[in-house]
Design a protein around this motif. Structure first.
Motif, short mmCIF file in Angstrom:
data_model
loop_
_atom_site.label_atom_id
_atom_site.label_comp_id
_atom_site.label_asym_id
_atom_site.label_seq_id
_atom_site.Cartn_x
_atom_site.Cartn_y
_atom_site.Cartn_z
N ILE A 1 2.20 12.78 -3.06
CA ILE A 1 2.49 12.30 -1.71
C ILE A 1 3.97 11.97 -1.63
N GLY A 2 4.68 12.71 -0.77
CA GLY A 2 6.14 12.55 -0.71
C GLY A 2 6.63 11.57 0.34
N GLU A 3 5.90 11.45 1.45
CA GLU A 3 6.30 10.55 2.54
C GLU A 3 5.06 9.88 3.12
N LEU A 4 5.27 8.70 3.71
CA LEU A 4 4.13 7.96 4.26
C LEU A 4 4.59 7.02 5.38
N VAL A 5 3.88 7.04 6.51
CA VAL A 5 4.06 6.07 7.58
C VAL A 5 2.68 5.57 7.97
N ALA B 1 9.45 6.82 4.66
CA ALA B 1 9.55 7.91 5.65
C ALA B 1 10.74 8.79 5.30
N GLY B 2 10.48 10.07 5.17
CA GLY B 2 11.54 11.02 4.88
C GLY B 2 11.83 11.90 6.08
N LEU C 1 0.83 -1.20 0.00
CA LEU C 1 0.00 0.00 0.00
C LEU C 1 0.86 1.25 0.00
N SER C 2 1.93 1.25 0.78
CA SER C 2 2.84 2.41 0.84
C SER C 2 3.46 2.68 -0.52
N GLN C 3 3.97 1.64 -1.15
CA GLN C 3 4.64 1.82 -2.44
C GLN C 3 3.66 2.26 -3.52
N THR C 4 2.42 1.76 -3.44
CA THR C 4 1.40 2.17 -4.41
C THR C 4 1.06 3.64 -4.24
N ILE C 5 0.85 4.08 -3.01
CA ILE C 5 0.48 5.47 -2.75
C ILE C 5 1.61 6.41 -3.16
N LEU C 6 2.86 6.03 -2.87
CA LEU C 6 3.99 6.91 -3.15
C LEU C 6 4.32 7.02 -4.64
N LYS C 7 3.66 6.22 -5.45
CA LYS C 7 3.80 6.39 -6.90
C LYS C 7 3.12 7.68 -7.35
N ASN C 8 2.18 8.14 -6.55
CA ASN C 8 1.53 9.42 -6.83
C ASN C 8 2.48 10.54 -6.42
N LYS C 9 2.84 11.39 -7.34
CA LYS C 9 3.86 12.41 -7.10
C LYS C 9 3.45 13.44 -6.04
N ASN D 1 -6.72 -1.59 17.23
CA ASN D 1 -7.68 -0.51 17.48
C ASN D 1 -7.59 0.67 16.52
N ARG D 2 -6.61 0.65 15.60
CA ARG D 2 -6.51 1.79 14.69
C ARG D 2 -5.71 1.45 13.44
N THR D 3 -6.06 2.11 12.35
CA THR D 3 -5.23 2.14 11.16
C THR D 3 -5.13 3.60 10.75
N GLU D 4 -3.91 4.13 10.69
CA GLU D 4 -3.71 5.55 10.39
C GLU D 4 -2.60 5.71 9.36
N LEU D 5 -2.83 6.59 8.40
CA LEU D 5 -1.85 6.90 7.37
C LEU D 5 -1.37 8.33 7.56
N TYR D 6 -0.12 8.48 8.00
CA TYR D 6 0.49 9.79 8.16
C TYR D 6 1.28 10.10 6.88
N PHE D 7 1.13 11.30 6.37
CA PHE D 7 1.76 11.61 5.09
C PHE D 7 2.30 13.03 5.07
N ALA D 8 3.22 13.26 4.15
CA ALA D 8 3.72 14.60 3.86
C ALA D 8 3.47 14.86 2.39
N ALA D 9 2.86 16.01 2.09
CA ALA D 9 2.52 16.36 0.70
C ALA D 9 2.91 17.80 0.44
N GLU D 10 3.58 18.03 -0.66
CA GLU D 10 3.99 19.39 -1.01
C GLU D 10 3.40 19.86 -2.32
#
Length: 416
Positions: free
Chosen positions: A40-44, A134-135, A30-38, A50-59
């Motif tokens: 989204i620069g970073e993802l954890v 993660a950057g 899932l991480s590698q698929t999402i990061l193919k989109n230019k 009890n949780r699923t969370e996607l933290y991201f950095a986008a510029e």
């Protein structure tokens, strides 16, 4: 910008959460698929019971655009088109960082102050670094969050007492059976959750415990430490047949325990099943048998509520620590965001000034040139200060990175 899209026990029931529970392989894919989109620069990704969370950095895009991208991939992951957004929360900037700091500190856990989340987050960050998702921004964010959680637990008694869902599961068993130490218990799963379960059972005086695990060496090691015995995972049906209590906490995509696996003996005596897995380990249809009781992680709220009352006094102290650490991170983030744009402004204005002075010099004497050079320097400094002040205002001191990108794009034209 930084942001998070997530769901937890507060926003979604277990039958929804289990759809988005990710093992390591799914995390990677899932991480590698999402990061193919230019954009989204970073993802954890954090994925627990009890949780699923996607933290991201986008510029490269605004926050609504980034959230839209992540929802697109989440829908694709579970092969559903509609209806999932209502179970998710989404935060950006300061709110996203604050949420993570609260999660690591145990304020967002089902059991207030539980410590298991720390190891789970460390593992998530480590894996993100391994696969290169993660950057600089997210690495700093998570390290600061872990630092915050450590200080909260040091300065308060947040993690004492009932500090995990595993503890709550044992307390639930204790409330059901008058003589818990006399009961025959089957523990399925020898991971961190399973270890916490058997540890708390041992403290209650339970000695008749069978441990079953896919990897028999782990089951043997855990059973030996707490005076238990090993049940062959391939003969799990026999273990269930003789048990008064079955606690399961393994990683599986389909239920391990189904109505078909229950023997006639299970239908003739009271058997309590506790499912700590997400996705669930036990098919809810087993409760069609009157003698079977089944509890999943969402059914432990009564025990959790009692724990919450004891610890409410620590929340104010924890929130003060979080606020201080959050401001430290935001100050660092604003510097990272603004520095390149400020350098571009200074470079762009000075380049224009130098270019115009060069033209001026061709048609004026040295004294006129020197006077103009002084005046040009004064005007350039004044203009730079004004532009930097305006940049800080419109970008919320570097927190709204989409505005900073516009400035960078604008002044990059002067470099060409």
């Amino acid at each position: 910008m930084i942001g998070v899209v997530g769901l937890s026990h507060k926003s979604a029931p277990v039958h929804i959460r289990e759809k988005f529970a990710l093992n390591k392989e799914e995390y990677t894919d899932l991480s590698q698929t999402i990061l193919k989109n230019k954009n989204i620069g970073e993802l954890v990704i954090i994925s627990t019971c009890n949780r699923t969370e996607l933290y991201f950095a986008a510029e490269e895009c605004c926050s609504p655009g980034a959230f839209h991208i992540l929802f697109h991939y989440l829908k694709k992951h579970i092969d559903e088109e509609d209806g999932i957004e209502s179970h998710f929360y989404q935060y950006e900037g300061k709110s996203a960082a604050s949420h993570l700091f609260r999660v690591v500190s145990g304020l967002e856990s089902m059991v207030l102050g539980e410590y298991q989340i720390v190891a789970q987050i460390k593992e998530a960050v480590s894996h993100a670094e391994e696969i290169g998702s993660a950057g600089k921004l997210l690495t700093r964010l998570f390290h600061k969050a872990l630092e915050t959680g450590k200080q909260v637990r040091t300065k308060t008694a947040m993690s004492t007492g009932a500090f995990s869902v595993s503890y709550a599961a044992v307390e639930k068993c204790n409330s059901i059976f008058d003589q818990l130490p006399d009961k025959k218990i089957l523990l399925i799963g020898a991971g961190e959750t399973g270890e916490l379960v058997i540890k708390n059972l041992y403290k209650k005086g339970c000695q008749n415990i069978l441990v079953s695990n896919r990897t028999i060496a782990k089951a043997e090691e855990l059973a030996k430490r707490y005076g238990g015995q090993v049940q062959d995972f391939k003969a799990i049906k026999e273990g269930i047949q003789g048990a008064d209590i079955v606690v399961s906490s393994i990683a599986c995509k389909k239920p391990l325990i189904t109505p078909q696996i229950l023997s006639e003996e299970n239908t003739q005596k009271q058997t309590v099943f506790i499912d700590l897995g997400v996705p669930r380990n036990i098919d809810p249809k087993i409760t069609d048998q009157d003698s079977v009781c089944l509890y999943n992680v969402d059914d432990l709220e009564e025990v959790v509520a009692q724990n919450m009352e004891k610890k409410k006094s620590y929340i104010a102290t924890a929130e003060k620590i979080i606020s201080k650490k959050l401001n430290e991170f935001l100050d660092w983030l604003s510097i990272q965001n603004l520095s390149p744009a400020i350098q571009n402004i200074i470079w762009g204005v000075n380049e224009i000034n130098a270019s115009e002075l060069a033209v001026f010099k061709k048609f004026h004497n040295e004294e006129e040139y020197q006077n103009m050079e002084k005046y040009g320097k004064h005007m350039a400094e004044k203009l730079v200060k004004s532009m930097i002040r305006n940049l800080k205002n419109i970008s919320d001191n570097g927190r709204k990175t989409e505005y900073i990108k516009v400035i960078n794009d604008l002044f990059s034209q002067t470099h060409e």
